[in-house]
Write an enzyme that holds these catalytic residues in place. Structure first.
Site, short mmCIF file in Angstrom:
data_model
loop_
_atom_site.label_atom_id
_atom_site.label_comp_id
_atom_site.label_asym_id
_atom_site.label_seq_id
_atom_site.Cartn_x
_atom_site.Cartn_y
_atom_site.Cartn_z
CG PHE A 44 -1.64 1.20 1.91
CD1 PHE A 44 -2.59 1.89 0.92
CD2 PHE A 44 -0.68 1.47 3.40
CE1 PHE A 44 -2.11 3.25 1.43
CE2 PHE A 44 -1.55 2.26 4.01
CZ PHE A 44 -2.50 3.99 3.10
CG ASN B 24 7.61 -11.19 0.89
OD1 ASN B 24 6.66 -10.32 0.76
ND2 ASN B 24 8.10 -12.40 2.02
CB THR C 144 10.55 -9.56 7.64
OG1 THR C 144 9.89 -10.80 7.34
CG2 THR C 144 10.28 -8.58 6.23
CE1 TYR D 261 5.91 -3.95 11.39
CE2 TYR D 261 4.61 -2.70 13.00
CZ TYR D 261 5.04 -2.84 11.75
OH TYR D 261 5.26 -1.50 10.84
#
Ligand code: UDP
Length: 310
Positions: free
Chosen positions: A14, A35, A91, A144
């Protein structure tokens, strides 16, 4: 003439795709790495960018030279924190390391997109950049929060150790067209429920607050952070200072969509931050930036987008 080569990790997402729109318009040569775990190739279809399908958790042997790197690659929806916690942790640790090594090889300027989540459930209000946060290290959002905190620490370590030109933007809630309908975040959820005349789900009693920034304002802030000089090592909040409760947001969306949906209340997810509002004094001072699109205007545009894709 190209103004330089830019790499956007997470460029098919986004915010990443909006950023690419801006960069292409401004005359940069843009390479996107994604990815496609939460991004969508369709978001880039209209753009002249090079797309490389690549997972940030693998080393960046991409065979390209870049001058600037915006590092956005990561799932960012709290709904995904439950489903993909290990993916998110890796990540934002291994992935960020790989991108930083690539920046070092290219001597590229690097913007890390961090998050208001580094402040956790904040005890300071509003949150300025000096606040260290209140994060549960083992809670359901920790994948996160902690990995983004690690990303920041790692970026600052590269800045201190190898003199890389690092800048960190702490992004607060952002919304707009091209969010995924099933993203799970409050704006797409509530708008799509309203458009389908389904119940609008407010978690808890809806008294928790957020401050919503329209995506074009966020792109403006991020690109100032990258392209202005003399911002090495700076960490800057980017977000709207206009705070609203989730119940007020639900009522606003209900009115703008003109729906028959009723508002229903569901359990509040654990560790859901109670009050979130950025102090953007530093962004105003260093970037000469503040959001200009009102919530009503931004929501109307976003509603138009989702209406067209029902
Ligand atoms: N929320 C809600 N209904 C929904 C989705 C989210 O009331 O259908 C609430 C959520 O509990 C949180 C706020 O809206 O208090 C913002 O949630 P979001 O997932 O968009 O992002 P967050 O700010 O929590 O990272």
């Amino acid at each position: 003439m190209s103004k330089g080569n830019v790499l956007v990790t997470g460029g098919a997402g986004f915010l990443g795709s909006w950023l690419c729109d801006f960069l292409v318009r401004e005359g940069f040569r843009v390479t996107c790495v994604d990815n496609l775990s939460s991004g969508d190739r369709k978001n880039l279809e209209h753009l002249d960018v090079e797309f490389i399908k690549h997972d940030a958790r693998k080393p960046f042997n991409l065979g390209i030279k870049v001058d600037y790197i915006f590092h956005l690659a990561s799932r960012a929806s709290p709904a995904d924190f439950q489903k993909y916690p290990v993916d998110i942790l890796l990540t934002n640790s291994l992935g960020t390391y790989n991108v930083l090594k690539f920046a070092e090889q290219n001597n590229a300027r690097f913007v890390l997109t961090s998050t208001s989540e580094v402040y956790g459930n904040p005890l300071q209000y509003p949150q300025n950049e000096d606040y260290w946060g209140n994060v549960n290290p083992i809670g359901p959002r920790s994948c996160y929060d902690e990995s983004k905190r690690f990303s920041e620490a790692l970026a600052m370590a590269f800045y201190r150790e190898s003199g890389l030109d690092i800048r960190v933007g702490r992004i607060f809630n952002t919304y707009g067209e091209r969010m995924r309908k099933d993203d799970g975040r409050v704006t797409p959820n509530l708008i799509n429920q309203a458009l389908r005349n389904e119940p609008i789900t407010v978690y808890g009693d809806g008294s928790q607050t957020r401050s919503f920034c329209y995506v074009s304002d966020m792109v403006d802030g991020l690109t100032r952070l990258m392209f202005l000089e003399s911002l090495r090592g700076e960490v800057i909040n980017l977000g709207s200072p206009n705070e609203i409760s989730i119940l007020e947001l639900a009522e606003l969306i209900k009115g703008l969509v003109n729906t028959n949906s009723e508002i229903i209340f569901k359990p509040l997810p654990p560790d859901d931050p109670t009050r979130r509002k950025p102090d953007i004094a530093k962004a105003k001072q260093k970037l000469d930036w503040e959001p200009v699109i009102s919530l009503e205007e931004g929501l109307a545009r976003t509603i138009g987008f989702f209406r067209a894709s029902q």
